[in-house]
Scaffold this motif. Structure first.
Motif, mmCIF file in Angstrom:
data_model
loop_
_atom_site.group_PDB
_atom_site.id
_atom_site.type_symbol
_atom_site.label_atom_id
_atom_site.label_comp_id
_atom_site.label_asym_id
_atom_site.label_seq_id
_atom_site.Cartn_x
_atom_site.Cartn_y
_atom_site.Cartn_z
ATOM 1 N N SER A 81 14.068 7.340 6.935
ATOM 2 C CA SER A 81 13.014 6.723 7.794
ATOM 3 C C SER A 81 11.610 6.943 6.955
ATOM 4 O O SER A 81 11.770 8.115 6.257
ATOM 5 C CB SER A 81 12.661 7.614 9.138
ATOM 6 N N GLY A 82 10.775 6.339 7.477
ATOM 7 C CA GLY A 82 9.520 6.615 6.816
ATOM 8 C C GLY A 82 8.283 6.297 7.836
ATOM 9 O O GLY A 82 8.527 5.756 9.019
ATOM 10 N N ILE A 83 6.987 6.353 7.368
ATOM 11 C CA ILE A 83 5.792 6.447 8.290
ATOM 12 C C ILE A 83 4.602 5.860 7.372
ATOM 13 O O ILE A 83 4.451 5.979 6.473
ATOM 14 C CB ILE A 83 5.240 7.583 8.634
ATOM 15 N N THR A 114 1.036 -1.159 -0.018
ATOM 16 C CA THR A 114 -0.116 0.078 0.031
ATOM 17 C C THR A 114 0.932 1.207 0.084
ATOM 18 O O THR A 114 2.037 1.348 -0.118
ATOM 19 C CB THR A 114 -0.742 0.032 1.279
ATOM 20 N N LEU A 115 0.387 2.196 0.153
ATOM 21 C CA LEU A 115 1.106 3.728 0.025
ATOM 22 C C LEU A 115 1.641 3.777 1.521
ATOM 23 O O LEU A 115 1.219 3.458 2.684
ATOM 24 C CB LEU A 115 -0.074 4.895 -0.198
ATOM 25 N N TYR A 116 2.896 4.544 1.272
ATOM 26 C CA TYR A 116 3.524 4.847 2.691
ATOM 27 C C TYR A 116 4.503 5.959 2.360
ATOM 28 O O TYR A 116 4.506 6.380 1.172
ATOM 29 C CB TYR A 116 4.693 3.487 3.060
ATOM 30 N N PHE A 117 4.720 6.548 3.564
ATOM 31 C CA PHE A 117 5.383 8.206 3.545
ATOM 32 C C PHE A 117 6.772 7.631 3.734
ATOM 33 O O PHE A 117 7.365 6.982 4.742
ATOM 34 C CB PHE A 117 4.871 8.856 4.524
ATOM 35 N N HIS A 118 7.818 8.549 3.114
ATOM 36 C CA HIS A 118 9.338 8.367 3.598
ATOM 37 C C HIS A 118 9.976 9.683 3.227
ATOM 38 O O HIS A 118 9.528 10.526 2.456
ATOM 39 C CB HIS A 118 9.992 7.256 2.841
ATOM 40 N N TRP A 119 11.206 9.777 3.929
ATOM 41 C CA TRP A 119 12.216 10.975 3.442
ATOM 42 C C TRP A 119 13.185 10.473 2.716
ATOM 43 O O TRP A 119 14.248 11.325 2.441
ATOM 44 C CB TRP A 119 12.425 11.570 4.971
#
Length: 790
Positions: free
Chosen positions: A782-784, A684-689
């Protein structure tokens, strides 16, 4: 058998079956003709202009010393975008004269020629001599070829473009540049000389095309060398670039999907031209591995964005499917070559599936927006882009579409193959004489096709008409996908001049072997009915779901056509009847599918699902994402457990997200309420830097109103050991008070555990916004996965 033909007094081998060149096939239908026209009138001029605006042409001017600045574009393979669009433009000139375009190509070719070094070397990044050379290219020629320099990849696309331009215009200008470059490669590479393999394959097929046009056997020998020199024991040998074993010892598809399919295509070319049986044996096995275990129902290949690569057997996630547009094009090239070798319709079945679905989805209906990956599910994070820094898929699309008519027919001696059903007129020369073939059809919306055969005089030959797998209740060769149990057997009708035709079945073809007279008519009727297709139970992502197919087209549910613009929460009984409705004003005219289903939603503070009946509408997959971002799914749940009920609104889901990461498409991952399986779940979709490391970053929720809050939970994204994201070094929460950010007074510590929510409880605060500050570790980003507020 490999065919031998006499060319200039020499024996020459090639594919036993030859394609009927697209210059002899004039497409006039309502499906492909408008798409080829949009490509010629919109995509090609648009891509040429983007090559100018983004500095790709300037790279050649710098290399020629005609532009004195210290700039360059982003990637060492940017030269190929110009080559590919010249190739596409050349094809398009063969279909329709365009003096202005012809003249512009002459100008571009002169610029390319001026950038070529005296000995034939052509690679603008090295020749332009910038202050800060690109780190991928190495300090001297070919040094990093096996890694990322792309010197030979650039040559491969140059060769393809040069042959196309020469065949289209009869001009040798680009061909002579290519010959000079190919002659340099012949002098440099070989056993006992530079023994390096191409880091990104395509020079192999470029060289075989050059060999066919020039007759220079050294080009064919070099193509074979570039295949044979691959293997273990070098610093860059590995699965990623298919050099972990000798090519003849490879029996499964691994690594970067585009590199792989280009290599398998090159192996087929060299096998056809040399009779090498070991190559054939290897690519036959690899083809079965793909079709039996690694092919998307859309014909896409490449399951994972990590390395743009094939996944493990049956690893076919939907939302994170990579299925790159370039890989779909490469899959068409490869399957077309497999047909030319073996004459079996199963290869065209795979090719047709890719052509109508996973390839065509790569470009918008308007011809100026493009997909790089082609996922099979979306929450709205996927949109076609006007351009990419890495523009390979865009230029590849523009070169492919004008050549599509060349895949309709094949010929071998006095055997004529009809592979695709497309309205067209073709002039074909068989050994027994000339034949004009005309197809009239409304395929893919309708399964009826009339084929009129008009030889110059009464002539005996065999017409091989492909009976598509989908028309025989077999969506794909092999057992990876199958019609849902209880699907009625289809009845196929083949008439000759209005009477039932006499034919024999051979390798998936109905063979009509007879003496043909002018205006003999073969009428085919393949029942185009909706099929519910299911996947092998080993495909985890498709359990409890079916996909809809009608004729060669796959369908999907998309937000604009369904209630509440939501489709992930829809459930349709697998026995529900499905009705096809032609909608002329929808998406340039499509057959839509309608059925009864239901949707499920959650209520706040309750485990009970609210279910409501609704009409569910599906559209052809190739046409999705032409009406703005939104939800989409190809695989439709028939079991409740497979659906995702629409979550109840929460403080987080109603918040406006902002963050220190530039890609805003990721922001919705923070509050989409998708439950991750674990920290590395990328289905699925994830957020990251990524690729940032060691920096202080932030994410922020601005609430829709003031709330009193007292806890927050975060589920970290961590794709170790192979990816670049790990849990962060530390994090803190701040709430907004007036214009100030105040730290919350937390009772416990800020957790950084993987595979779970890390909950922080704090003294209740009344606020309109919450901010999380995150300190990345010095070695990783990192990511969330999800961030909740209560």
């Amino acid at each position: 058998m490999i065919r031998h033909t006499s060319a200039g007094g020499q024996l020459k081998q090639d594919y036993p079956i030859q394609p009927v060149p697209f210059t002899q096939v004039h497409v006039s239908d309502n499906f492909w003709a408008p798409k080829i026209k949009v490509n010629a009138e919109v995509s090609i001029p648009y891509t040429l202009e983007q090559c100018r605006k983004t500095g790709r042409i300037d790279n050649f001017l710098r290399a020629a010393g005609k532009l004195q600045d210290d700039k360059m574009t982003e990637y060492t393979f940017d030269d190929t975008d110009l080559y590919k669009v010249i190739e596409g433009a050349s094809y398009s000139l063969q279909v329709k004269k365009n003096p202005e375009l012809d003249k512009y190509l002459d100008t571009l070719i002169a610029i390319i020629g001026a950038a070529q070094e005296k000995d034939g070397y052509l690679y603008t990044f090295r020749t332009m001599k910038t202050t800060h050379p690109h780190e991928w290219m190495g300090t001297k020629r070919w040094e990093k070829e096996e890694d990322l320099s792309h010197e030979l990849y650039n040559s491969g696309h140059l060769f393809e473009a040069a042959v196309a331009h020469y065949q289209a215009t009869g001009k040798r200008s680009l061909l002579d540049i290519a010959i000079k470059n190919a002659d340099l490669l012949v002098s440099v590479f070989g056993f006992g000389k530079e023994e390096r393999f191409p880091g990104h394959q395509i020079v192999e097929t470029g060289l075989t095309r050059m060999y066919r046009v020039t007759g220079k056997k050294e080009y064919l020998d070099l193509a074979k060398f570039f295949l044979d020199v691959r293997g273990p024991g070098k610093p860059n040998s590995g699965e990623y670039n298919q050099s972990y074993k000798k090519v003849t010892e490879q029996h499964e598809a691994v690594g970067h999907a585009v590199r792989a399919a280009y290599m398998y295509t090159g192996m087929a070319d060299v096998a056809a031209l040399t009779g090498n049986q070991q190559y054939l044996s290897a690519i036959d096995d690899i083809w079965h591995d793909v079709v039996d275990r690694k092919l998307y129902i859309t014909g896409g290949i490449g399951a994972t964005g990590n390395g743009e690569a094939f996944g493990h057997a049956y690893e076919l996630p939907n939302m994170s499917a990579y299925a790159e547009t370039c890989a779909a094009i490469a899959n068409v090239y490869w399957n077309s070559r497999m047909f030319l070798l073996h004459g079996d319709a199963k290869y065209i079945d795979v090719m047709e599936r890719t052509l109508y679905n996973g390839l065509l989805s790569g470009v918008s209906l308007s011809g100026d927006h493009f997909f790089y990956p082609n996922p099979l599910a979306s929450m709205g994070q996927h949109q076609r882009s006007a351009w990419f820094g890495c523009a390979c898929c865009i230029s590849n699309m523009t070169r492919f579409l004008p050549s599509m008519p060349g895949y309709i027919y094949g010929q071998n001696a006095n055997h004529l193959y009809v592979n695709l059903f497309v309205g067209n007129t073709a002039e074909i020369t068989l050994p027994v004489g000339k034949v004009k073939v005309t197809q009239r059809t409304n395929y893919p919306w309708d399964g009826r096709t009339d084929i009129t055969v008009a030889p110059d005089k009464a002539t005996a030959f065999a017409l091989h008409v492909r009976i598509p797998g989908w028309a025989q209740n077999k969506p794909v060769p092999g057992e990876l996908y199958f019609d849902a149990p209880g699907t009625p057997q289809k009845k196929i009708s083949i008439l000759l001049n209005g009477q039932p035709a006499q034919y024999r079945m051979e390798k998936g073809y109905a063979v009509l072997d007879r003496t043909w007279k002018t205006n003999d008519k073969v009428s085919l009727d393949f029942p185009v009915e909706v099929q519910k297709v299911m996947a092998d139970s080993l495909v985890e992502a498709d359990k409890g779901r079916f996909a809809l197919q009608r004729g060669p087209l796959m369908y999907c549910l998309e937000a604009p056509d369904n209630k509440d613009a939501t489709v992930q929460n829809i459930i349709v009984d697998k026995n529900a009847p499905v009705h096809a409705v032609y909608k002329p004003s929808l998406l340039n005219g499509v057959m839509a599918l309608e059925m009864k289903g239901m949707s499920a939603s959650r209520q706040l503070n309750s485990q009970t699902l609210v279910k409501s009946a609704q009409t569910v509408t599906a559209i052809p997959y190739y046409a999705w994402a032409n009406r703005g971002p939104g939800e989409m799914t190809v695989w439709i749940p028939f079991e409740e457990a497979a659906a995702r009920p629409k979550p109840a609104p929460t403080i987080a889901s109603k918040s406006k997200v902002s963050a220190s990461a530039p890609n805003k498409k990721m922001y919705m991952a923070l509050n989409d309420q998708f439950e991750p399986r674990d920290s590395k779940d990328n289905s699925t979709l994830y957020f990251h830097w990524w690729p940032k490391q060691g920096t202080a970053e932030w994410v922020q929720y601005d609430f829709d109103q003031e709330y009193t809050i007292s806890s927050s939970s975060v589920y970290w994204y961590d794709d170790g050991p192979f990816g670049g994201c790990r849990v962060p070094a530390s994090w803190k929460l701040y709430y907004k008070k007036g214009n100030e950010w105040i730290p919350v007074q937390n009772a416990g510590s800020y957790g950084t555990a993987k595979d779970q929510y890390n909950v922080v409880r704090f003294d209740p605060v009344k606020t309109t916004a919450l901010k999380m500050e995150v300190q990345l570790s010095s070695e990783n980003s990192s990511g969330i996965q999800e961030w909740m507020v209560k």
